[in-house]
Design a protein around this motif. Structure first.
Motif, PDB file in Angstrom:
ATOM      1  N   THR A   1      46.395  35.939  54.346  1.00 44.57           N
ATOM      2  CA  THR A   1      45.956  35.233  53.283  1.00 44.57           C
ATOM      3  C   THR A   1      44.157  35.215  53.336  1.00 44.57           C
ATOM      4  O   THR A   1      43.723  34.216  52.342  1.00 44.57           O
ATOM      5  N   PHE A   2      43.735  36.113  54.064  1.00 46.10           N
ATOM      6  CA  PHE A   2      42.359  36.013  53.781  1.00 46.10           C
ATOM      7  C   PHE A   2      41.751  36.524  52.682  1.00 46.10           C
ATOM      8  O   PHE A   2      40.322  36.044  52.266  1.00 46.10           O
ATOM      9  N   LEU A   3      42.379  37.275  51.685  1.00 46.18           N
ATOM     10  CA  LEU A   3      41.964  37.712  50.436  1.00 46.18           C
ATOM     11  C   LEU A   3      41.859  36.195  49.545  1.00 46.18           C
ATOM     12  O   LEU A   3      42.847  35.466  49.254  1.00 46.18           O
ATOM     13  N   LYS A   4      40.849  36.335  49.071  1.00 46.32           N
ATOM     14  CA  LYS A   4      40.275  35.085  48.193  1.00 46.32           C
ATOM     15  C   LYS A   4      41.531  34.619  46.945  1.00 46.32           C
ATOM     16  O   LYS A   4      41.517  33.654  46.657  1.00 46.32           O
ATOM     17  N   LYS A   5      41.776  35.831  46.505  1.00 43.54           N
ATOM     18  CA  LYS A   5      42.582  35.825  45.132  1.00 43.54           C
ATOM     19  C   LYS A   5      43.922  36.218  45.341  1.00 43.54           C
ATOM     20  O   LYS A   5      44.757  36.503  44.361  1.00 43.54           O
ATOM     21  N   TYR A   6      44.541  36.370  46.370  1.00 40.47           N
ATOM     22  CA  TYR A   6      45.742  37.064  46.695  1.00 40.47           C
ATOM     23  C   TYR A   6      46.634  36.395  47.839  1.00 40.47           C
ATOM     24  O   TYR A   6      47.712  36.884  48.495  1.00 40.47           O
ATOM     25  N   GLY A   7      46.519  35.059  47.844  1.00 38.79           N
ATOM     26  CA  GLY A   7      47.086  34.100  48.750  1.00 38.79           C
ATOM     27  C   GLY A   7      48.566  34.095  48.493  1.00 38.79           C
ATOM     28  O   GLY A   7      49.495  34.120  49.416  1.00 38.79           O
ATOM     29  N   TYR A   8      48.879  33.902  47.244  1.00 42.37           N
ATOM     30  CA  TYR A   8      50.390  33.609  46.946  1.00 42.37           C
ATOM     31  C   TYR A   8      51.057  34.806  47.203  1.00 42.37           C
ATOM     32  O   TYR A   8      52.129  34.819  47.969  1.00 42.37           O
TER      33      TYR A   8
ATOM     34  N   SER B   1      36.255  46.167  44.850  1.00 40.08           N
ATOM     35  CA  SER B   1      36.443  44.959  44.092  1.00 40.08           C
ATOM     36  C   SER B   1      35.934  43.689  44.833  1.00 40.08           C
ATOM     37  O   SER B   1      35.879  43.718  45.948  1.00 40.08           O
ATOM     38  N   ASP B   2      35.226  42.919  43.844  1.00 39.75           N
ATOM     39  CA  ASP B   2      34.613  41.716  44.530  1.00 39.75           C
ATOM     40  C   ASP B   2      35.818  40.778  44.959  1.00 39.75           C
ATOM     41  O   ASP B   2      35.411  39.795  45.742  1.00 39.75           O
TER      42      ASP B   2
ATOM     43  N   LEU C   1      43.483  44.432  41.058  1.00 35.04           N
ATOM     44  CA  LEU C   1      43.528  44.797  42.659  1.00 35.04           C
ATOM     45  C   LEU C   1      43.230  43.574  43.430  1.00 35.04           C
ATOM     46  O   LEU C   1      42.335  42.792  42.795  1.00 35.04           O
ATOM     47  N   PHE C   2      44.087  43.178  44.374  1.00 34.28           N
ATOM     48  CA  PHE C   2      43.904  42.014  45.068  1.00 34.28           C
ATOM     49  C   PHE C   2      43.517  40.640  44.420  1.00 34.28           C
ATOM     50  O   PHE C   2      43.165  39.752  44.569  1.00 34.28           O
TER      51      PHE C   2
ATOM     52  N   HIS D   1      41.079  34.187  37.254  1.00 29.05           N
ATOM     53  CA  HIS D   1      41.050  35.238  37.896  1.00 29.05           C
ATOM     54  C   HIS D   1      40.270  36.367  36.921  1.00 29.05           C
ATOM     55  O   HIS D   1      39.739  37.357  37.657  1.00 29.05           O
ATOM     56  N   ASP D   2      40.176  36.267  35.846  1.00 31.25           N
ATOM     57  CA  ASP D   2      39.606  37.081  34.842  1.00 31.25           C
ATOM     58  C   ASP D   2      37.925  37.217  35.051  1.00 31.25           C
ATOM     59  O   ASP D   2      37.453  36.125  35.231  1.00 31.25           O
ATOM     60  N   GLU D   3      37.400  38.540  34.771  1.00 33.71           N
ATOM     61  CA  GLU D   3      35.963  38.605  34.914  1.00 33.71           C
ATOM     62  C   GLU D   3      35.252  37.622  33.927  1.00 33.71           C
ATOM     63  O   GLU D   3      34.210  36.935  34.254  1.00 33.71           O
TER      64      GLU D   3
END
Length: 518
Positions: free
Chosen positions: A108-115, A235-236, A473-474, A488-490
């Motif tokens: 779960t360390f990825l900031k936008k990929y916890g789900y 990717s940021d 991605l991520f 999440h969109d840029e």
């Protein structure tokens, strides 16, 4: 959301519902045809239990584990077999927690990929444990009436198989669709079960912690898939936040606490006791060494959370193959210390080089936590096997290495048979021959994992499989309904995620006040 995103989402929705339900229906049908309760789970007839078939007990000797009779050459009594649930269930629960909480939260360390990290871990493990029960049973050989008899040990082995897939998942975390992950899991388990059968039944190796058969296989299979799927992954979104890193540490702590159960789950007697002790001290030494090396190689000599989340666990992998051998507590601590150092150095220097030179993207760094420590475990296991003597082990040597039991009709076997009437004949291997087979199993595992991963990656690149859009991605928003406020969109981030703004304060000049985003 762009038109391309909308089209991709519609295709994805159309695929998830029928494919998952169809897969589950197929699994139910296969279980209906092939899977039966083993004797301990059958109802008593006439007030007593029918003795367990020894072939049925051996059916659960998968994932580098050894059952009561399958590993020792001794037949356990039927009364003992009937009560195996009480013996194995605590270990099973520990391993179950590792699979669903430990592995899930570690990612779960990825900031936008916890789900996706937690929930897809949940889904893939649930699919895999069913499929692994079938594949492991097929490779072991169907019993009477063409059935696979399952007991608590089969559940443990299915969890170990699930761990293999979840390790591979870590290598491609954030860069594959859920459908691709399901297909990868189904293929991987088939190859894994075949390699496991080769290592345990043909080579007859000792790998109680499954460091070769699970960790090495899972790591290099996932890395091979990542190599084939290579693309620009910059990717940021591939990074943590303070909160996401804290959640990932939950996974680390659960894995660290329960790893002794993983390494000793299906060991027996004195071997199980050694496995718990050796893993315990290997993990402790690894933790200290990982902290020390992290401070040495990190910027400003501060601790790096990536190292602490992962490298502190490398000792559990590195001691796995030899966990139940006579390596002694100080030896386990040496193994753990070396593993912690290798893992930290891998994260600091090797992972960036692999990404740059070989285009192998390893999101979770499975090469440093599972790959290199797993290879190290195989080497340590071979060395320890080469040094094993009957003077040191006593008759436990033949439970530890069943292939070292003398051959049938030999003088040595007749002498053993007189002392231990239930002793089964072996292959009469020497210590050095057993060590050679340990290395053979390691090399075979590497070869099958890499080749299998490459072929699977080629399959996953076919047009039938949608690839993750570059800007997704991520990002959980590819497959999940994300709560309002978690844009999440840029363009949404640019609009709502400015880090500072001007705000007037009475009686003073305007000052900069940070905006707080969820």
């Amino acid at each position: 959301m762009s038109m391309d995103d909308g089209q991709h989402s519609r295709r994805r929705r159309l695929m998830h519902f029928p494919c998952l339900l169809f897969l589950q229906a197929v699994l139910i049908v296969l279980f209906g045809f092939f899977v039966e309760y083993d004797s301990p789970a059958e109802p008593a007839v006439g007030g007593h239990k029918t003795p367990v078939s020894q072939e049925g007990a051996g059916n659960s000797s998968a994932a580098g584990k050894k059952t009561a009779e399958g590993a020792s050459g001794h037949h356990a009594s039927s009364d003992n077999d009937v009560n195996t649930l009480g013996h194995y269930y605590p270990m099973f629960q520990d391993v179950h927690v590792m699979i669903f909480i430990g592995f899930g939260f570690l990612m779960t360390f990825l900031k936008k990929y916890g789900y996706s990290a937690v929930a897809l871990n949940f889904l893939i493990a649930a699919i895999t444990l069913q499929w692994a029960t079938l594949c492991q049973g097929f490779f072991h050989g169907l019993e009477g009436a063409g059935s696979i008899h399952v007991s608590i040990t089969n559940l443990l082995n299915a969890d170990f198989a699930s761990a293999t897939v979840l390790i591979s998942f870590g290598a491609v975390l954030g860069v594959t669709t859920p459908f691709q992950l399901v297909v990868m899991s189904l293929i991987e388990i088939i190859i894994f079960a075949g390699n496991e059968h080769l290592g345990l039944e043909i080579y007859q190796v000792s790998d109680i912690g499954a460091s070769m058969l699970v960790h090495v296989f899972g790591a290099y299979f996932g890395l091979a898939v990542s190599f084939v799927l290579r693309r620009d992954h910059s990717s940021d979104k591939e990074g943590p936040t303070y909160t996401s890193d804290t959640f990932a540490m939950i996974g680390t702590i659960f894995l660290w606490l329960f790893w002794p159960s993983f390494n000793s789950g299906l060991a027996e007697g004195d071997a199980q006791h050694r496995a718990v002790i050796n893993t315990y001290y290997s993990l402790a030494a690894c933790c200290v060494t990982a902290f020390a090396l992290s401070s040495l190689v990190s910027k400003d000599n501060k601790f790096d959370m990536v190292h602490i989340q992962n490298s502190t666990l490398a000792g559990g992998v590195a001691i796995g193959t030899a966990a139940d051998m006579m390596i002694h507590p100080w030896g386990a601590m040496v193994v753990g210390s070396v593993a912690g150092a290798i893992s930290v150095l891998g994260y600091r220097f090797l992972t960036p080089a692999m990404n740059k030179k070989l285009a192998i993207h390893d999101t979770c760094g499975v090469h440093n936590l599972h790959g290199m420590p797993g290879v190290m475990a195989g080497i340590v296991g071979a060395i320890t096997a080469a040094m094993a003597t009957q003077e040191e082990y006593g008759h436990s040597l033949f439970r530890q290495f069943p292939a070292r039991v003398p051959e049938l009709n030999s003088t040595d076997f007749d002498q053993l048979k007189s002392q231990f009437p239930d002793m089964e004949p072996g292959l009469g291997r020497s210590a050095t021959t057993q060590a050679a087979y340990q290395i053979y199993a390691l090399l075979t595992t590497l070869a099958l994992a890499i080749v299998g991963g490459l072929l699977t990656g080629i399959l996953l690149k076919l047009p039938i499989f949608d690839q993750v859009p570059r800007h997704r991605l991520f990002d959980d928003e590819l497959s999940w309904e994300v709560p309002e406020g978690e844009e999440h969109d840029e363009h949404q981030q640019a609009e709502h995620g400015r880090s500072k703004r001007m705000a007037p304060i009475a009686g003073s000049e305007p000052v900069m006040i940070p905006l707080m985003n969820r």
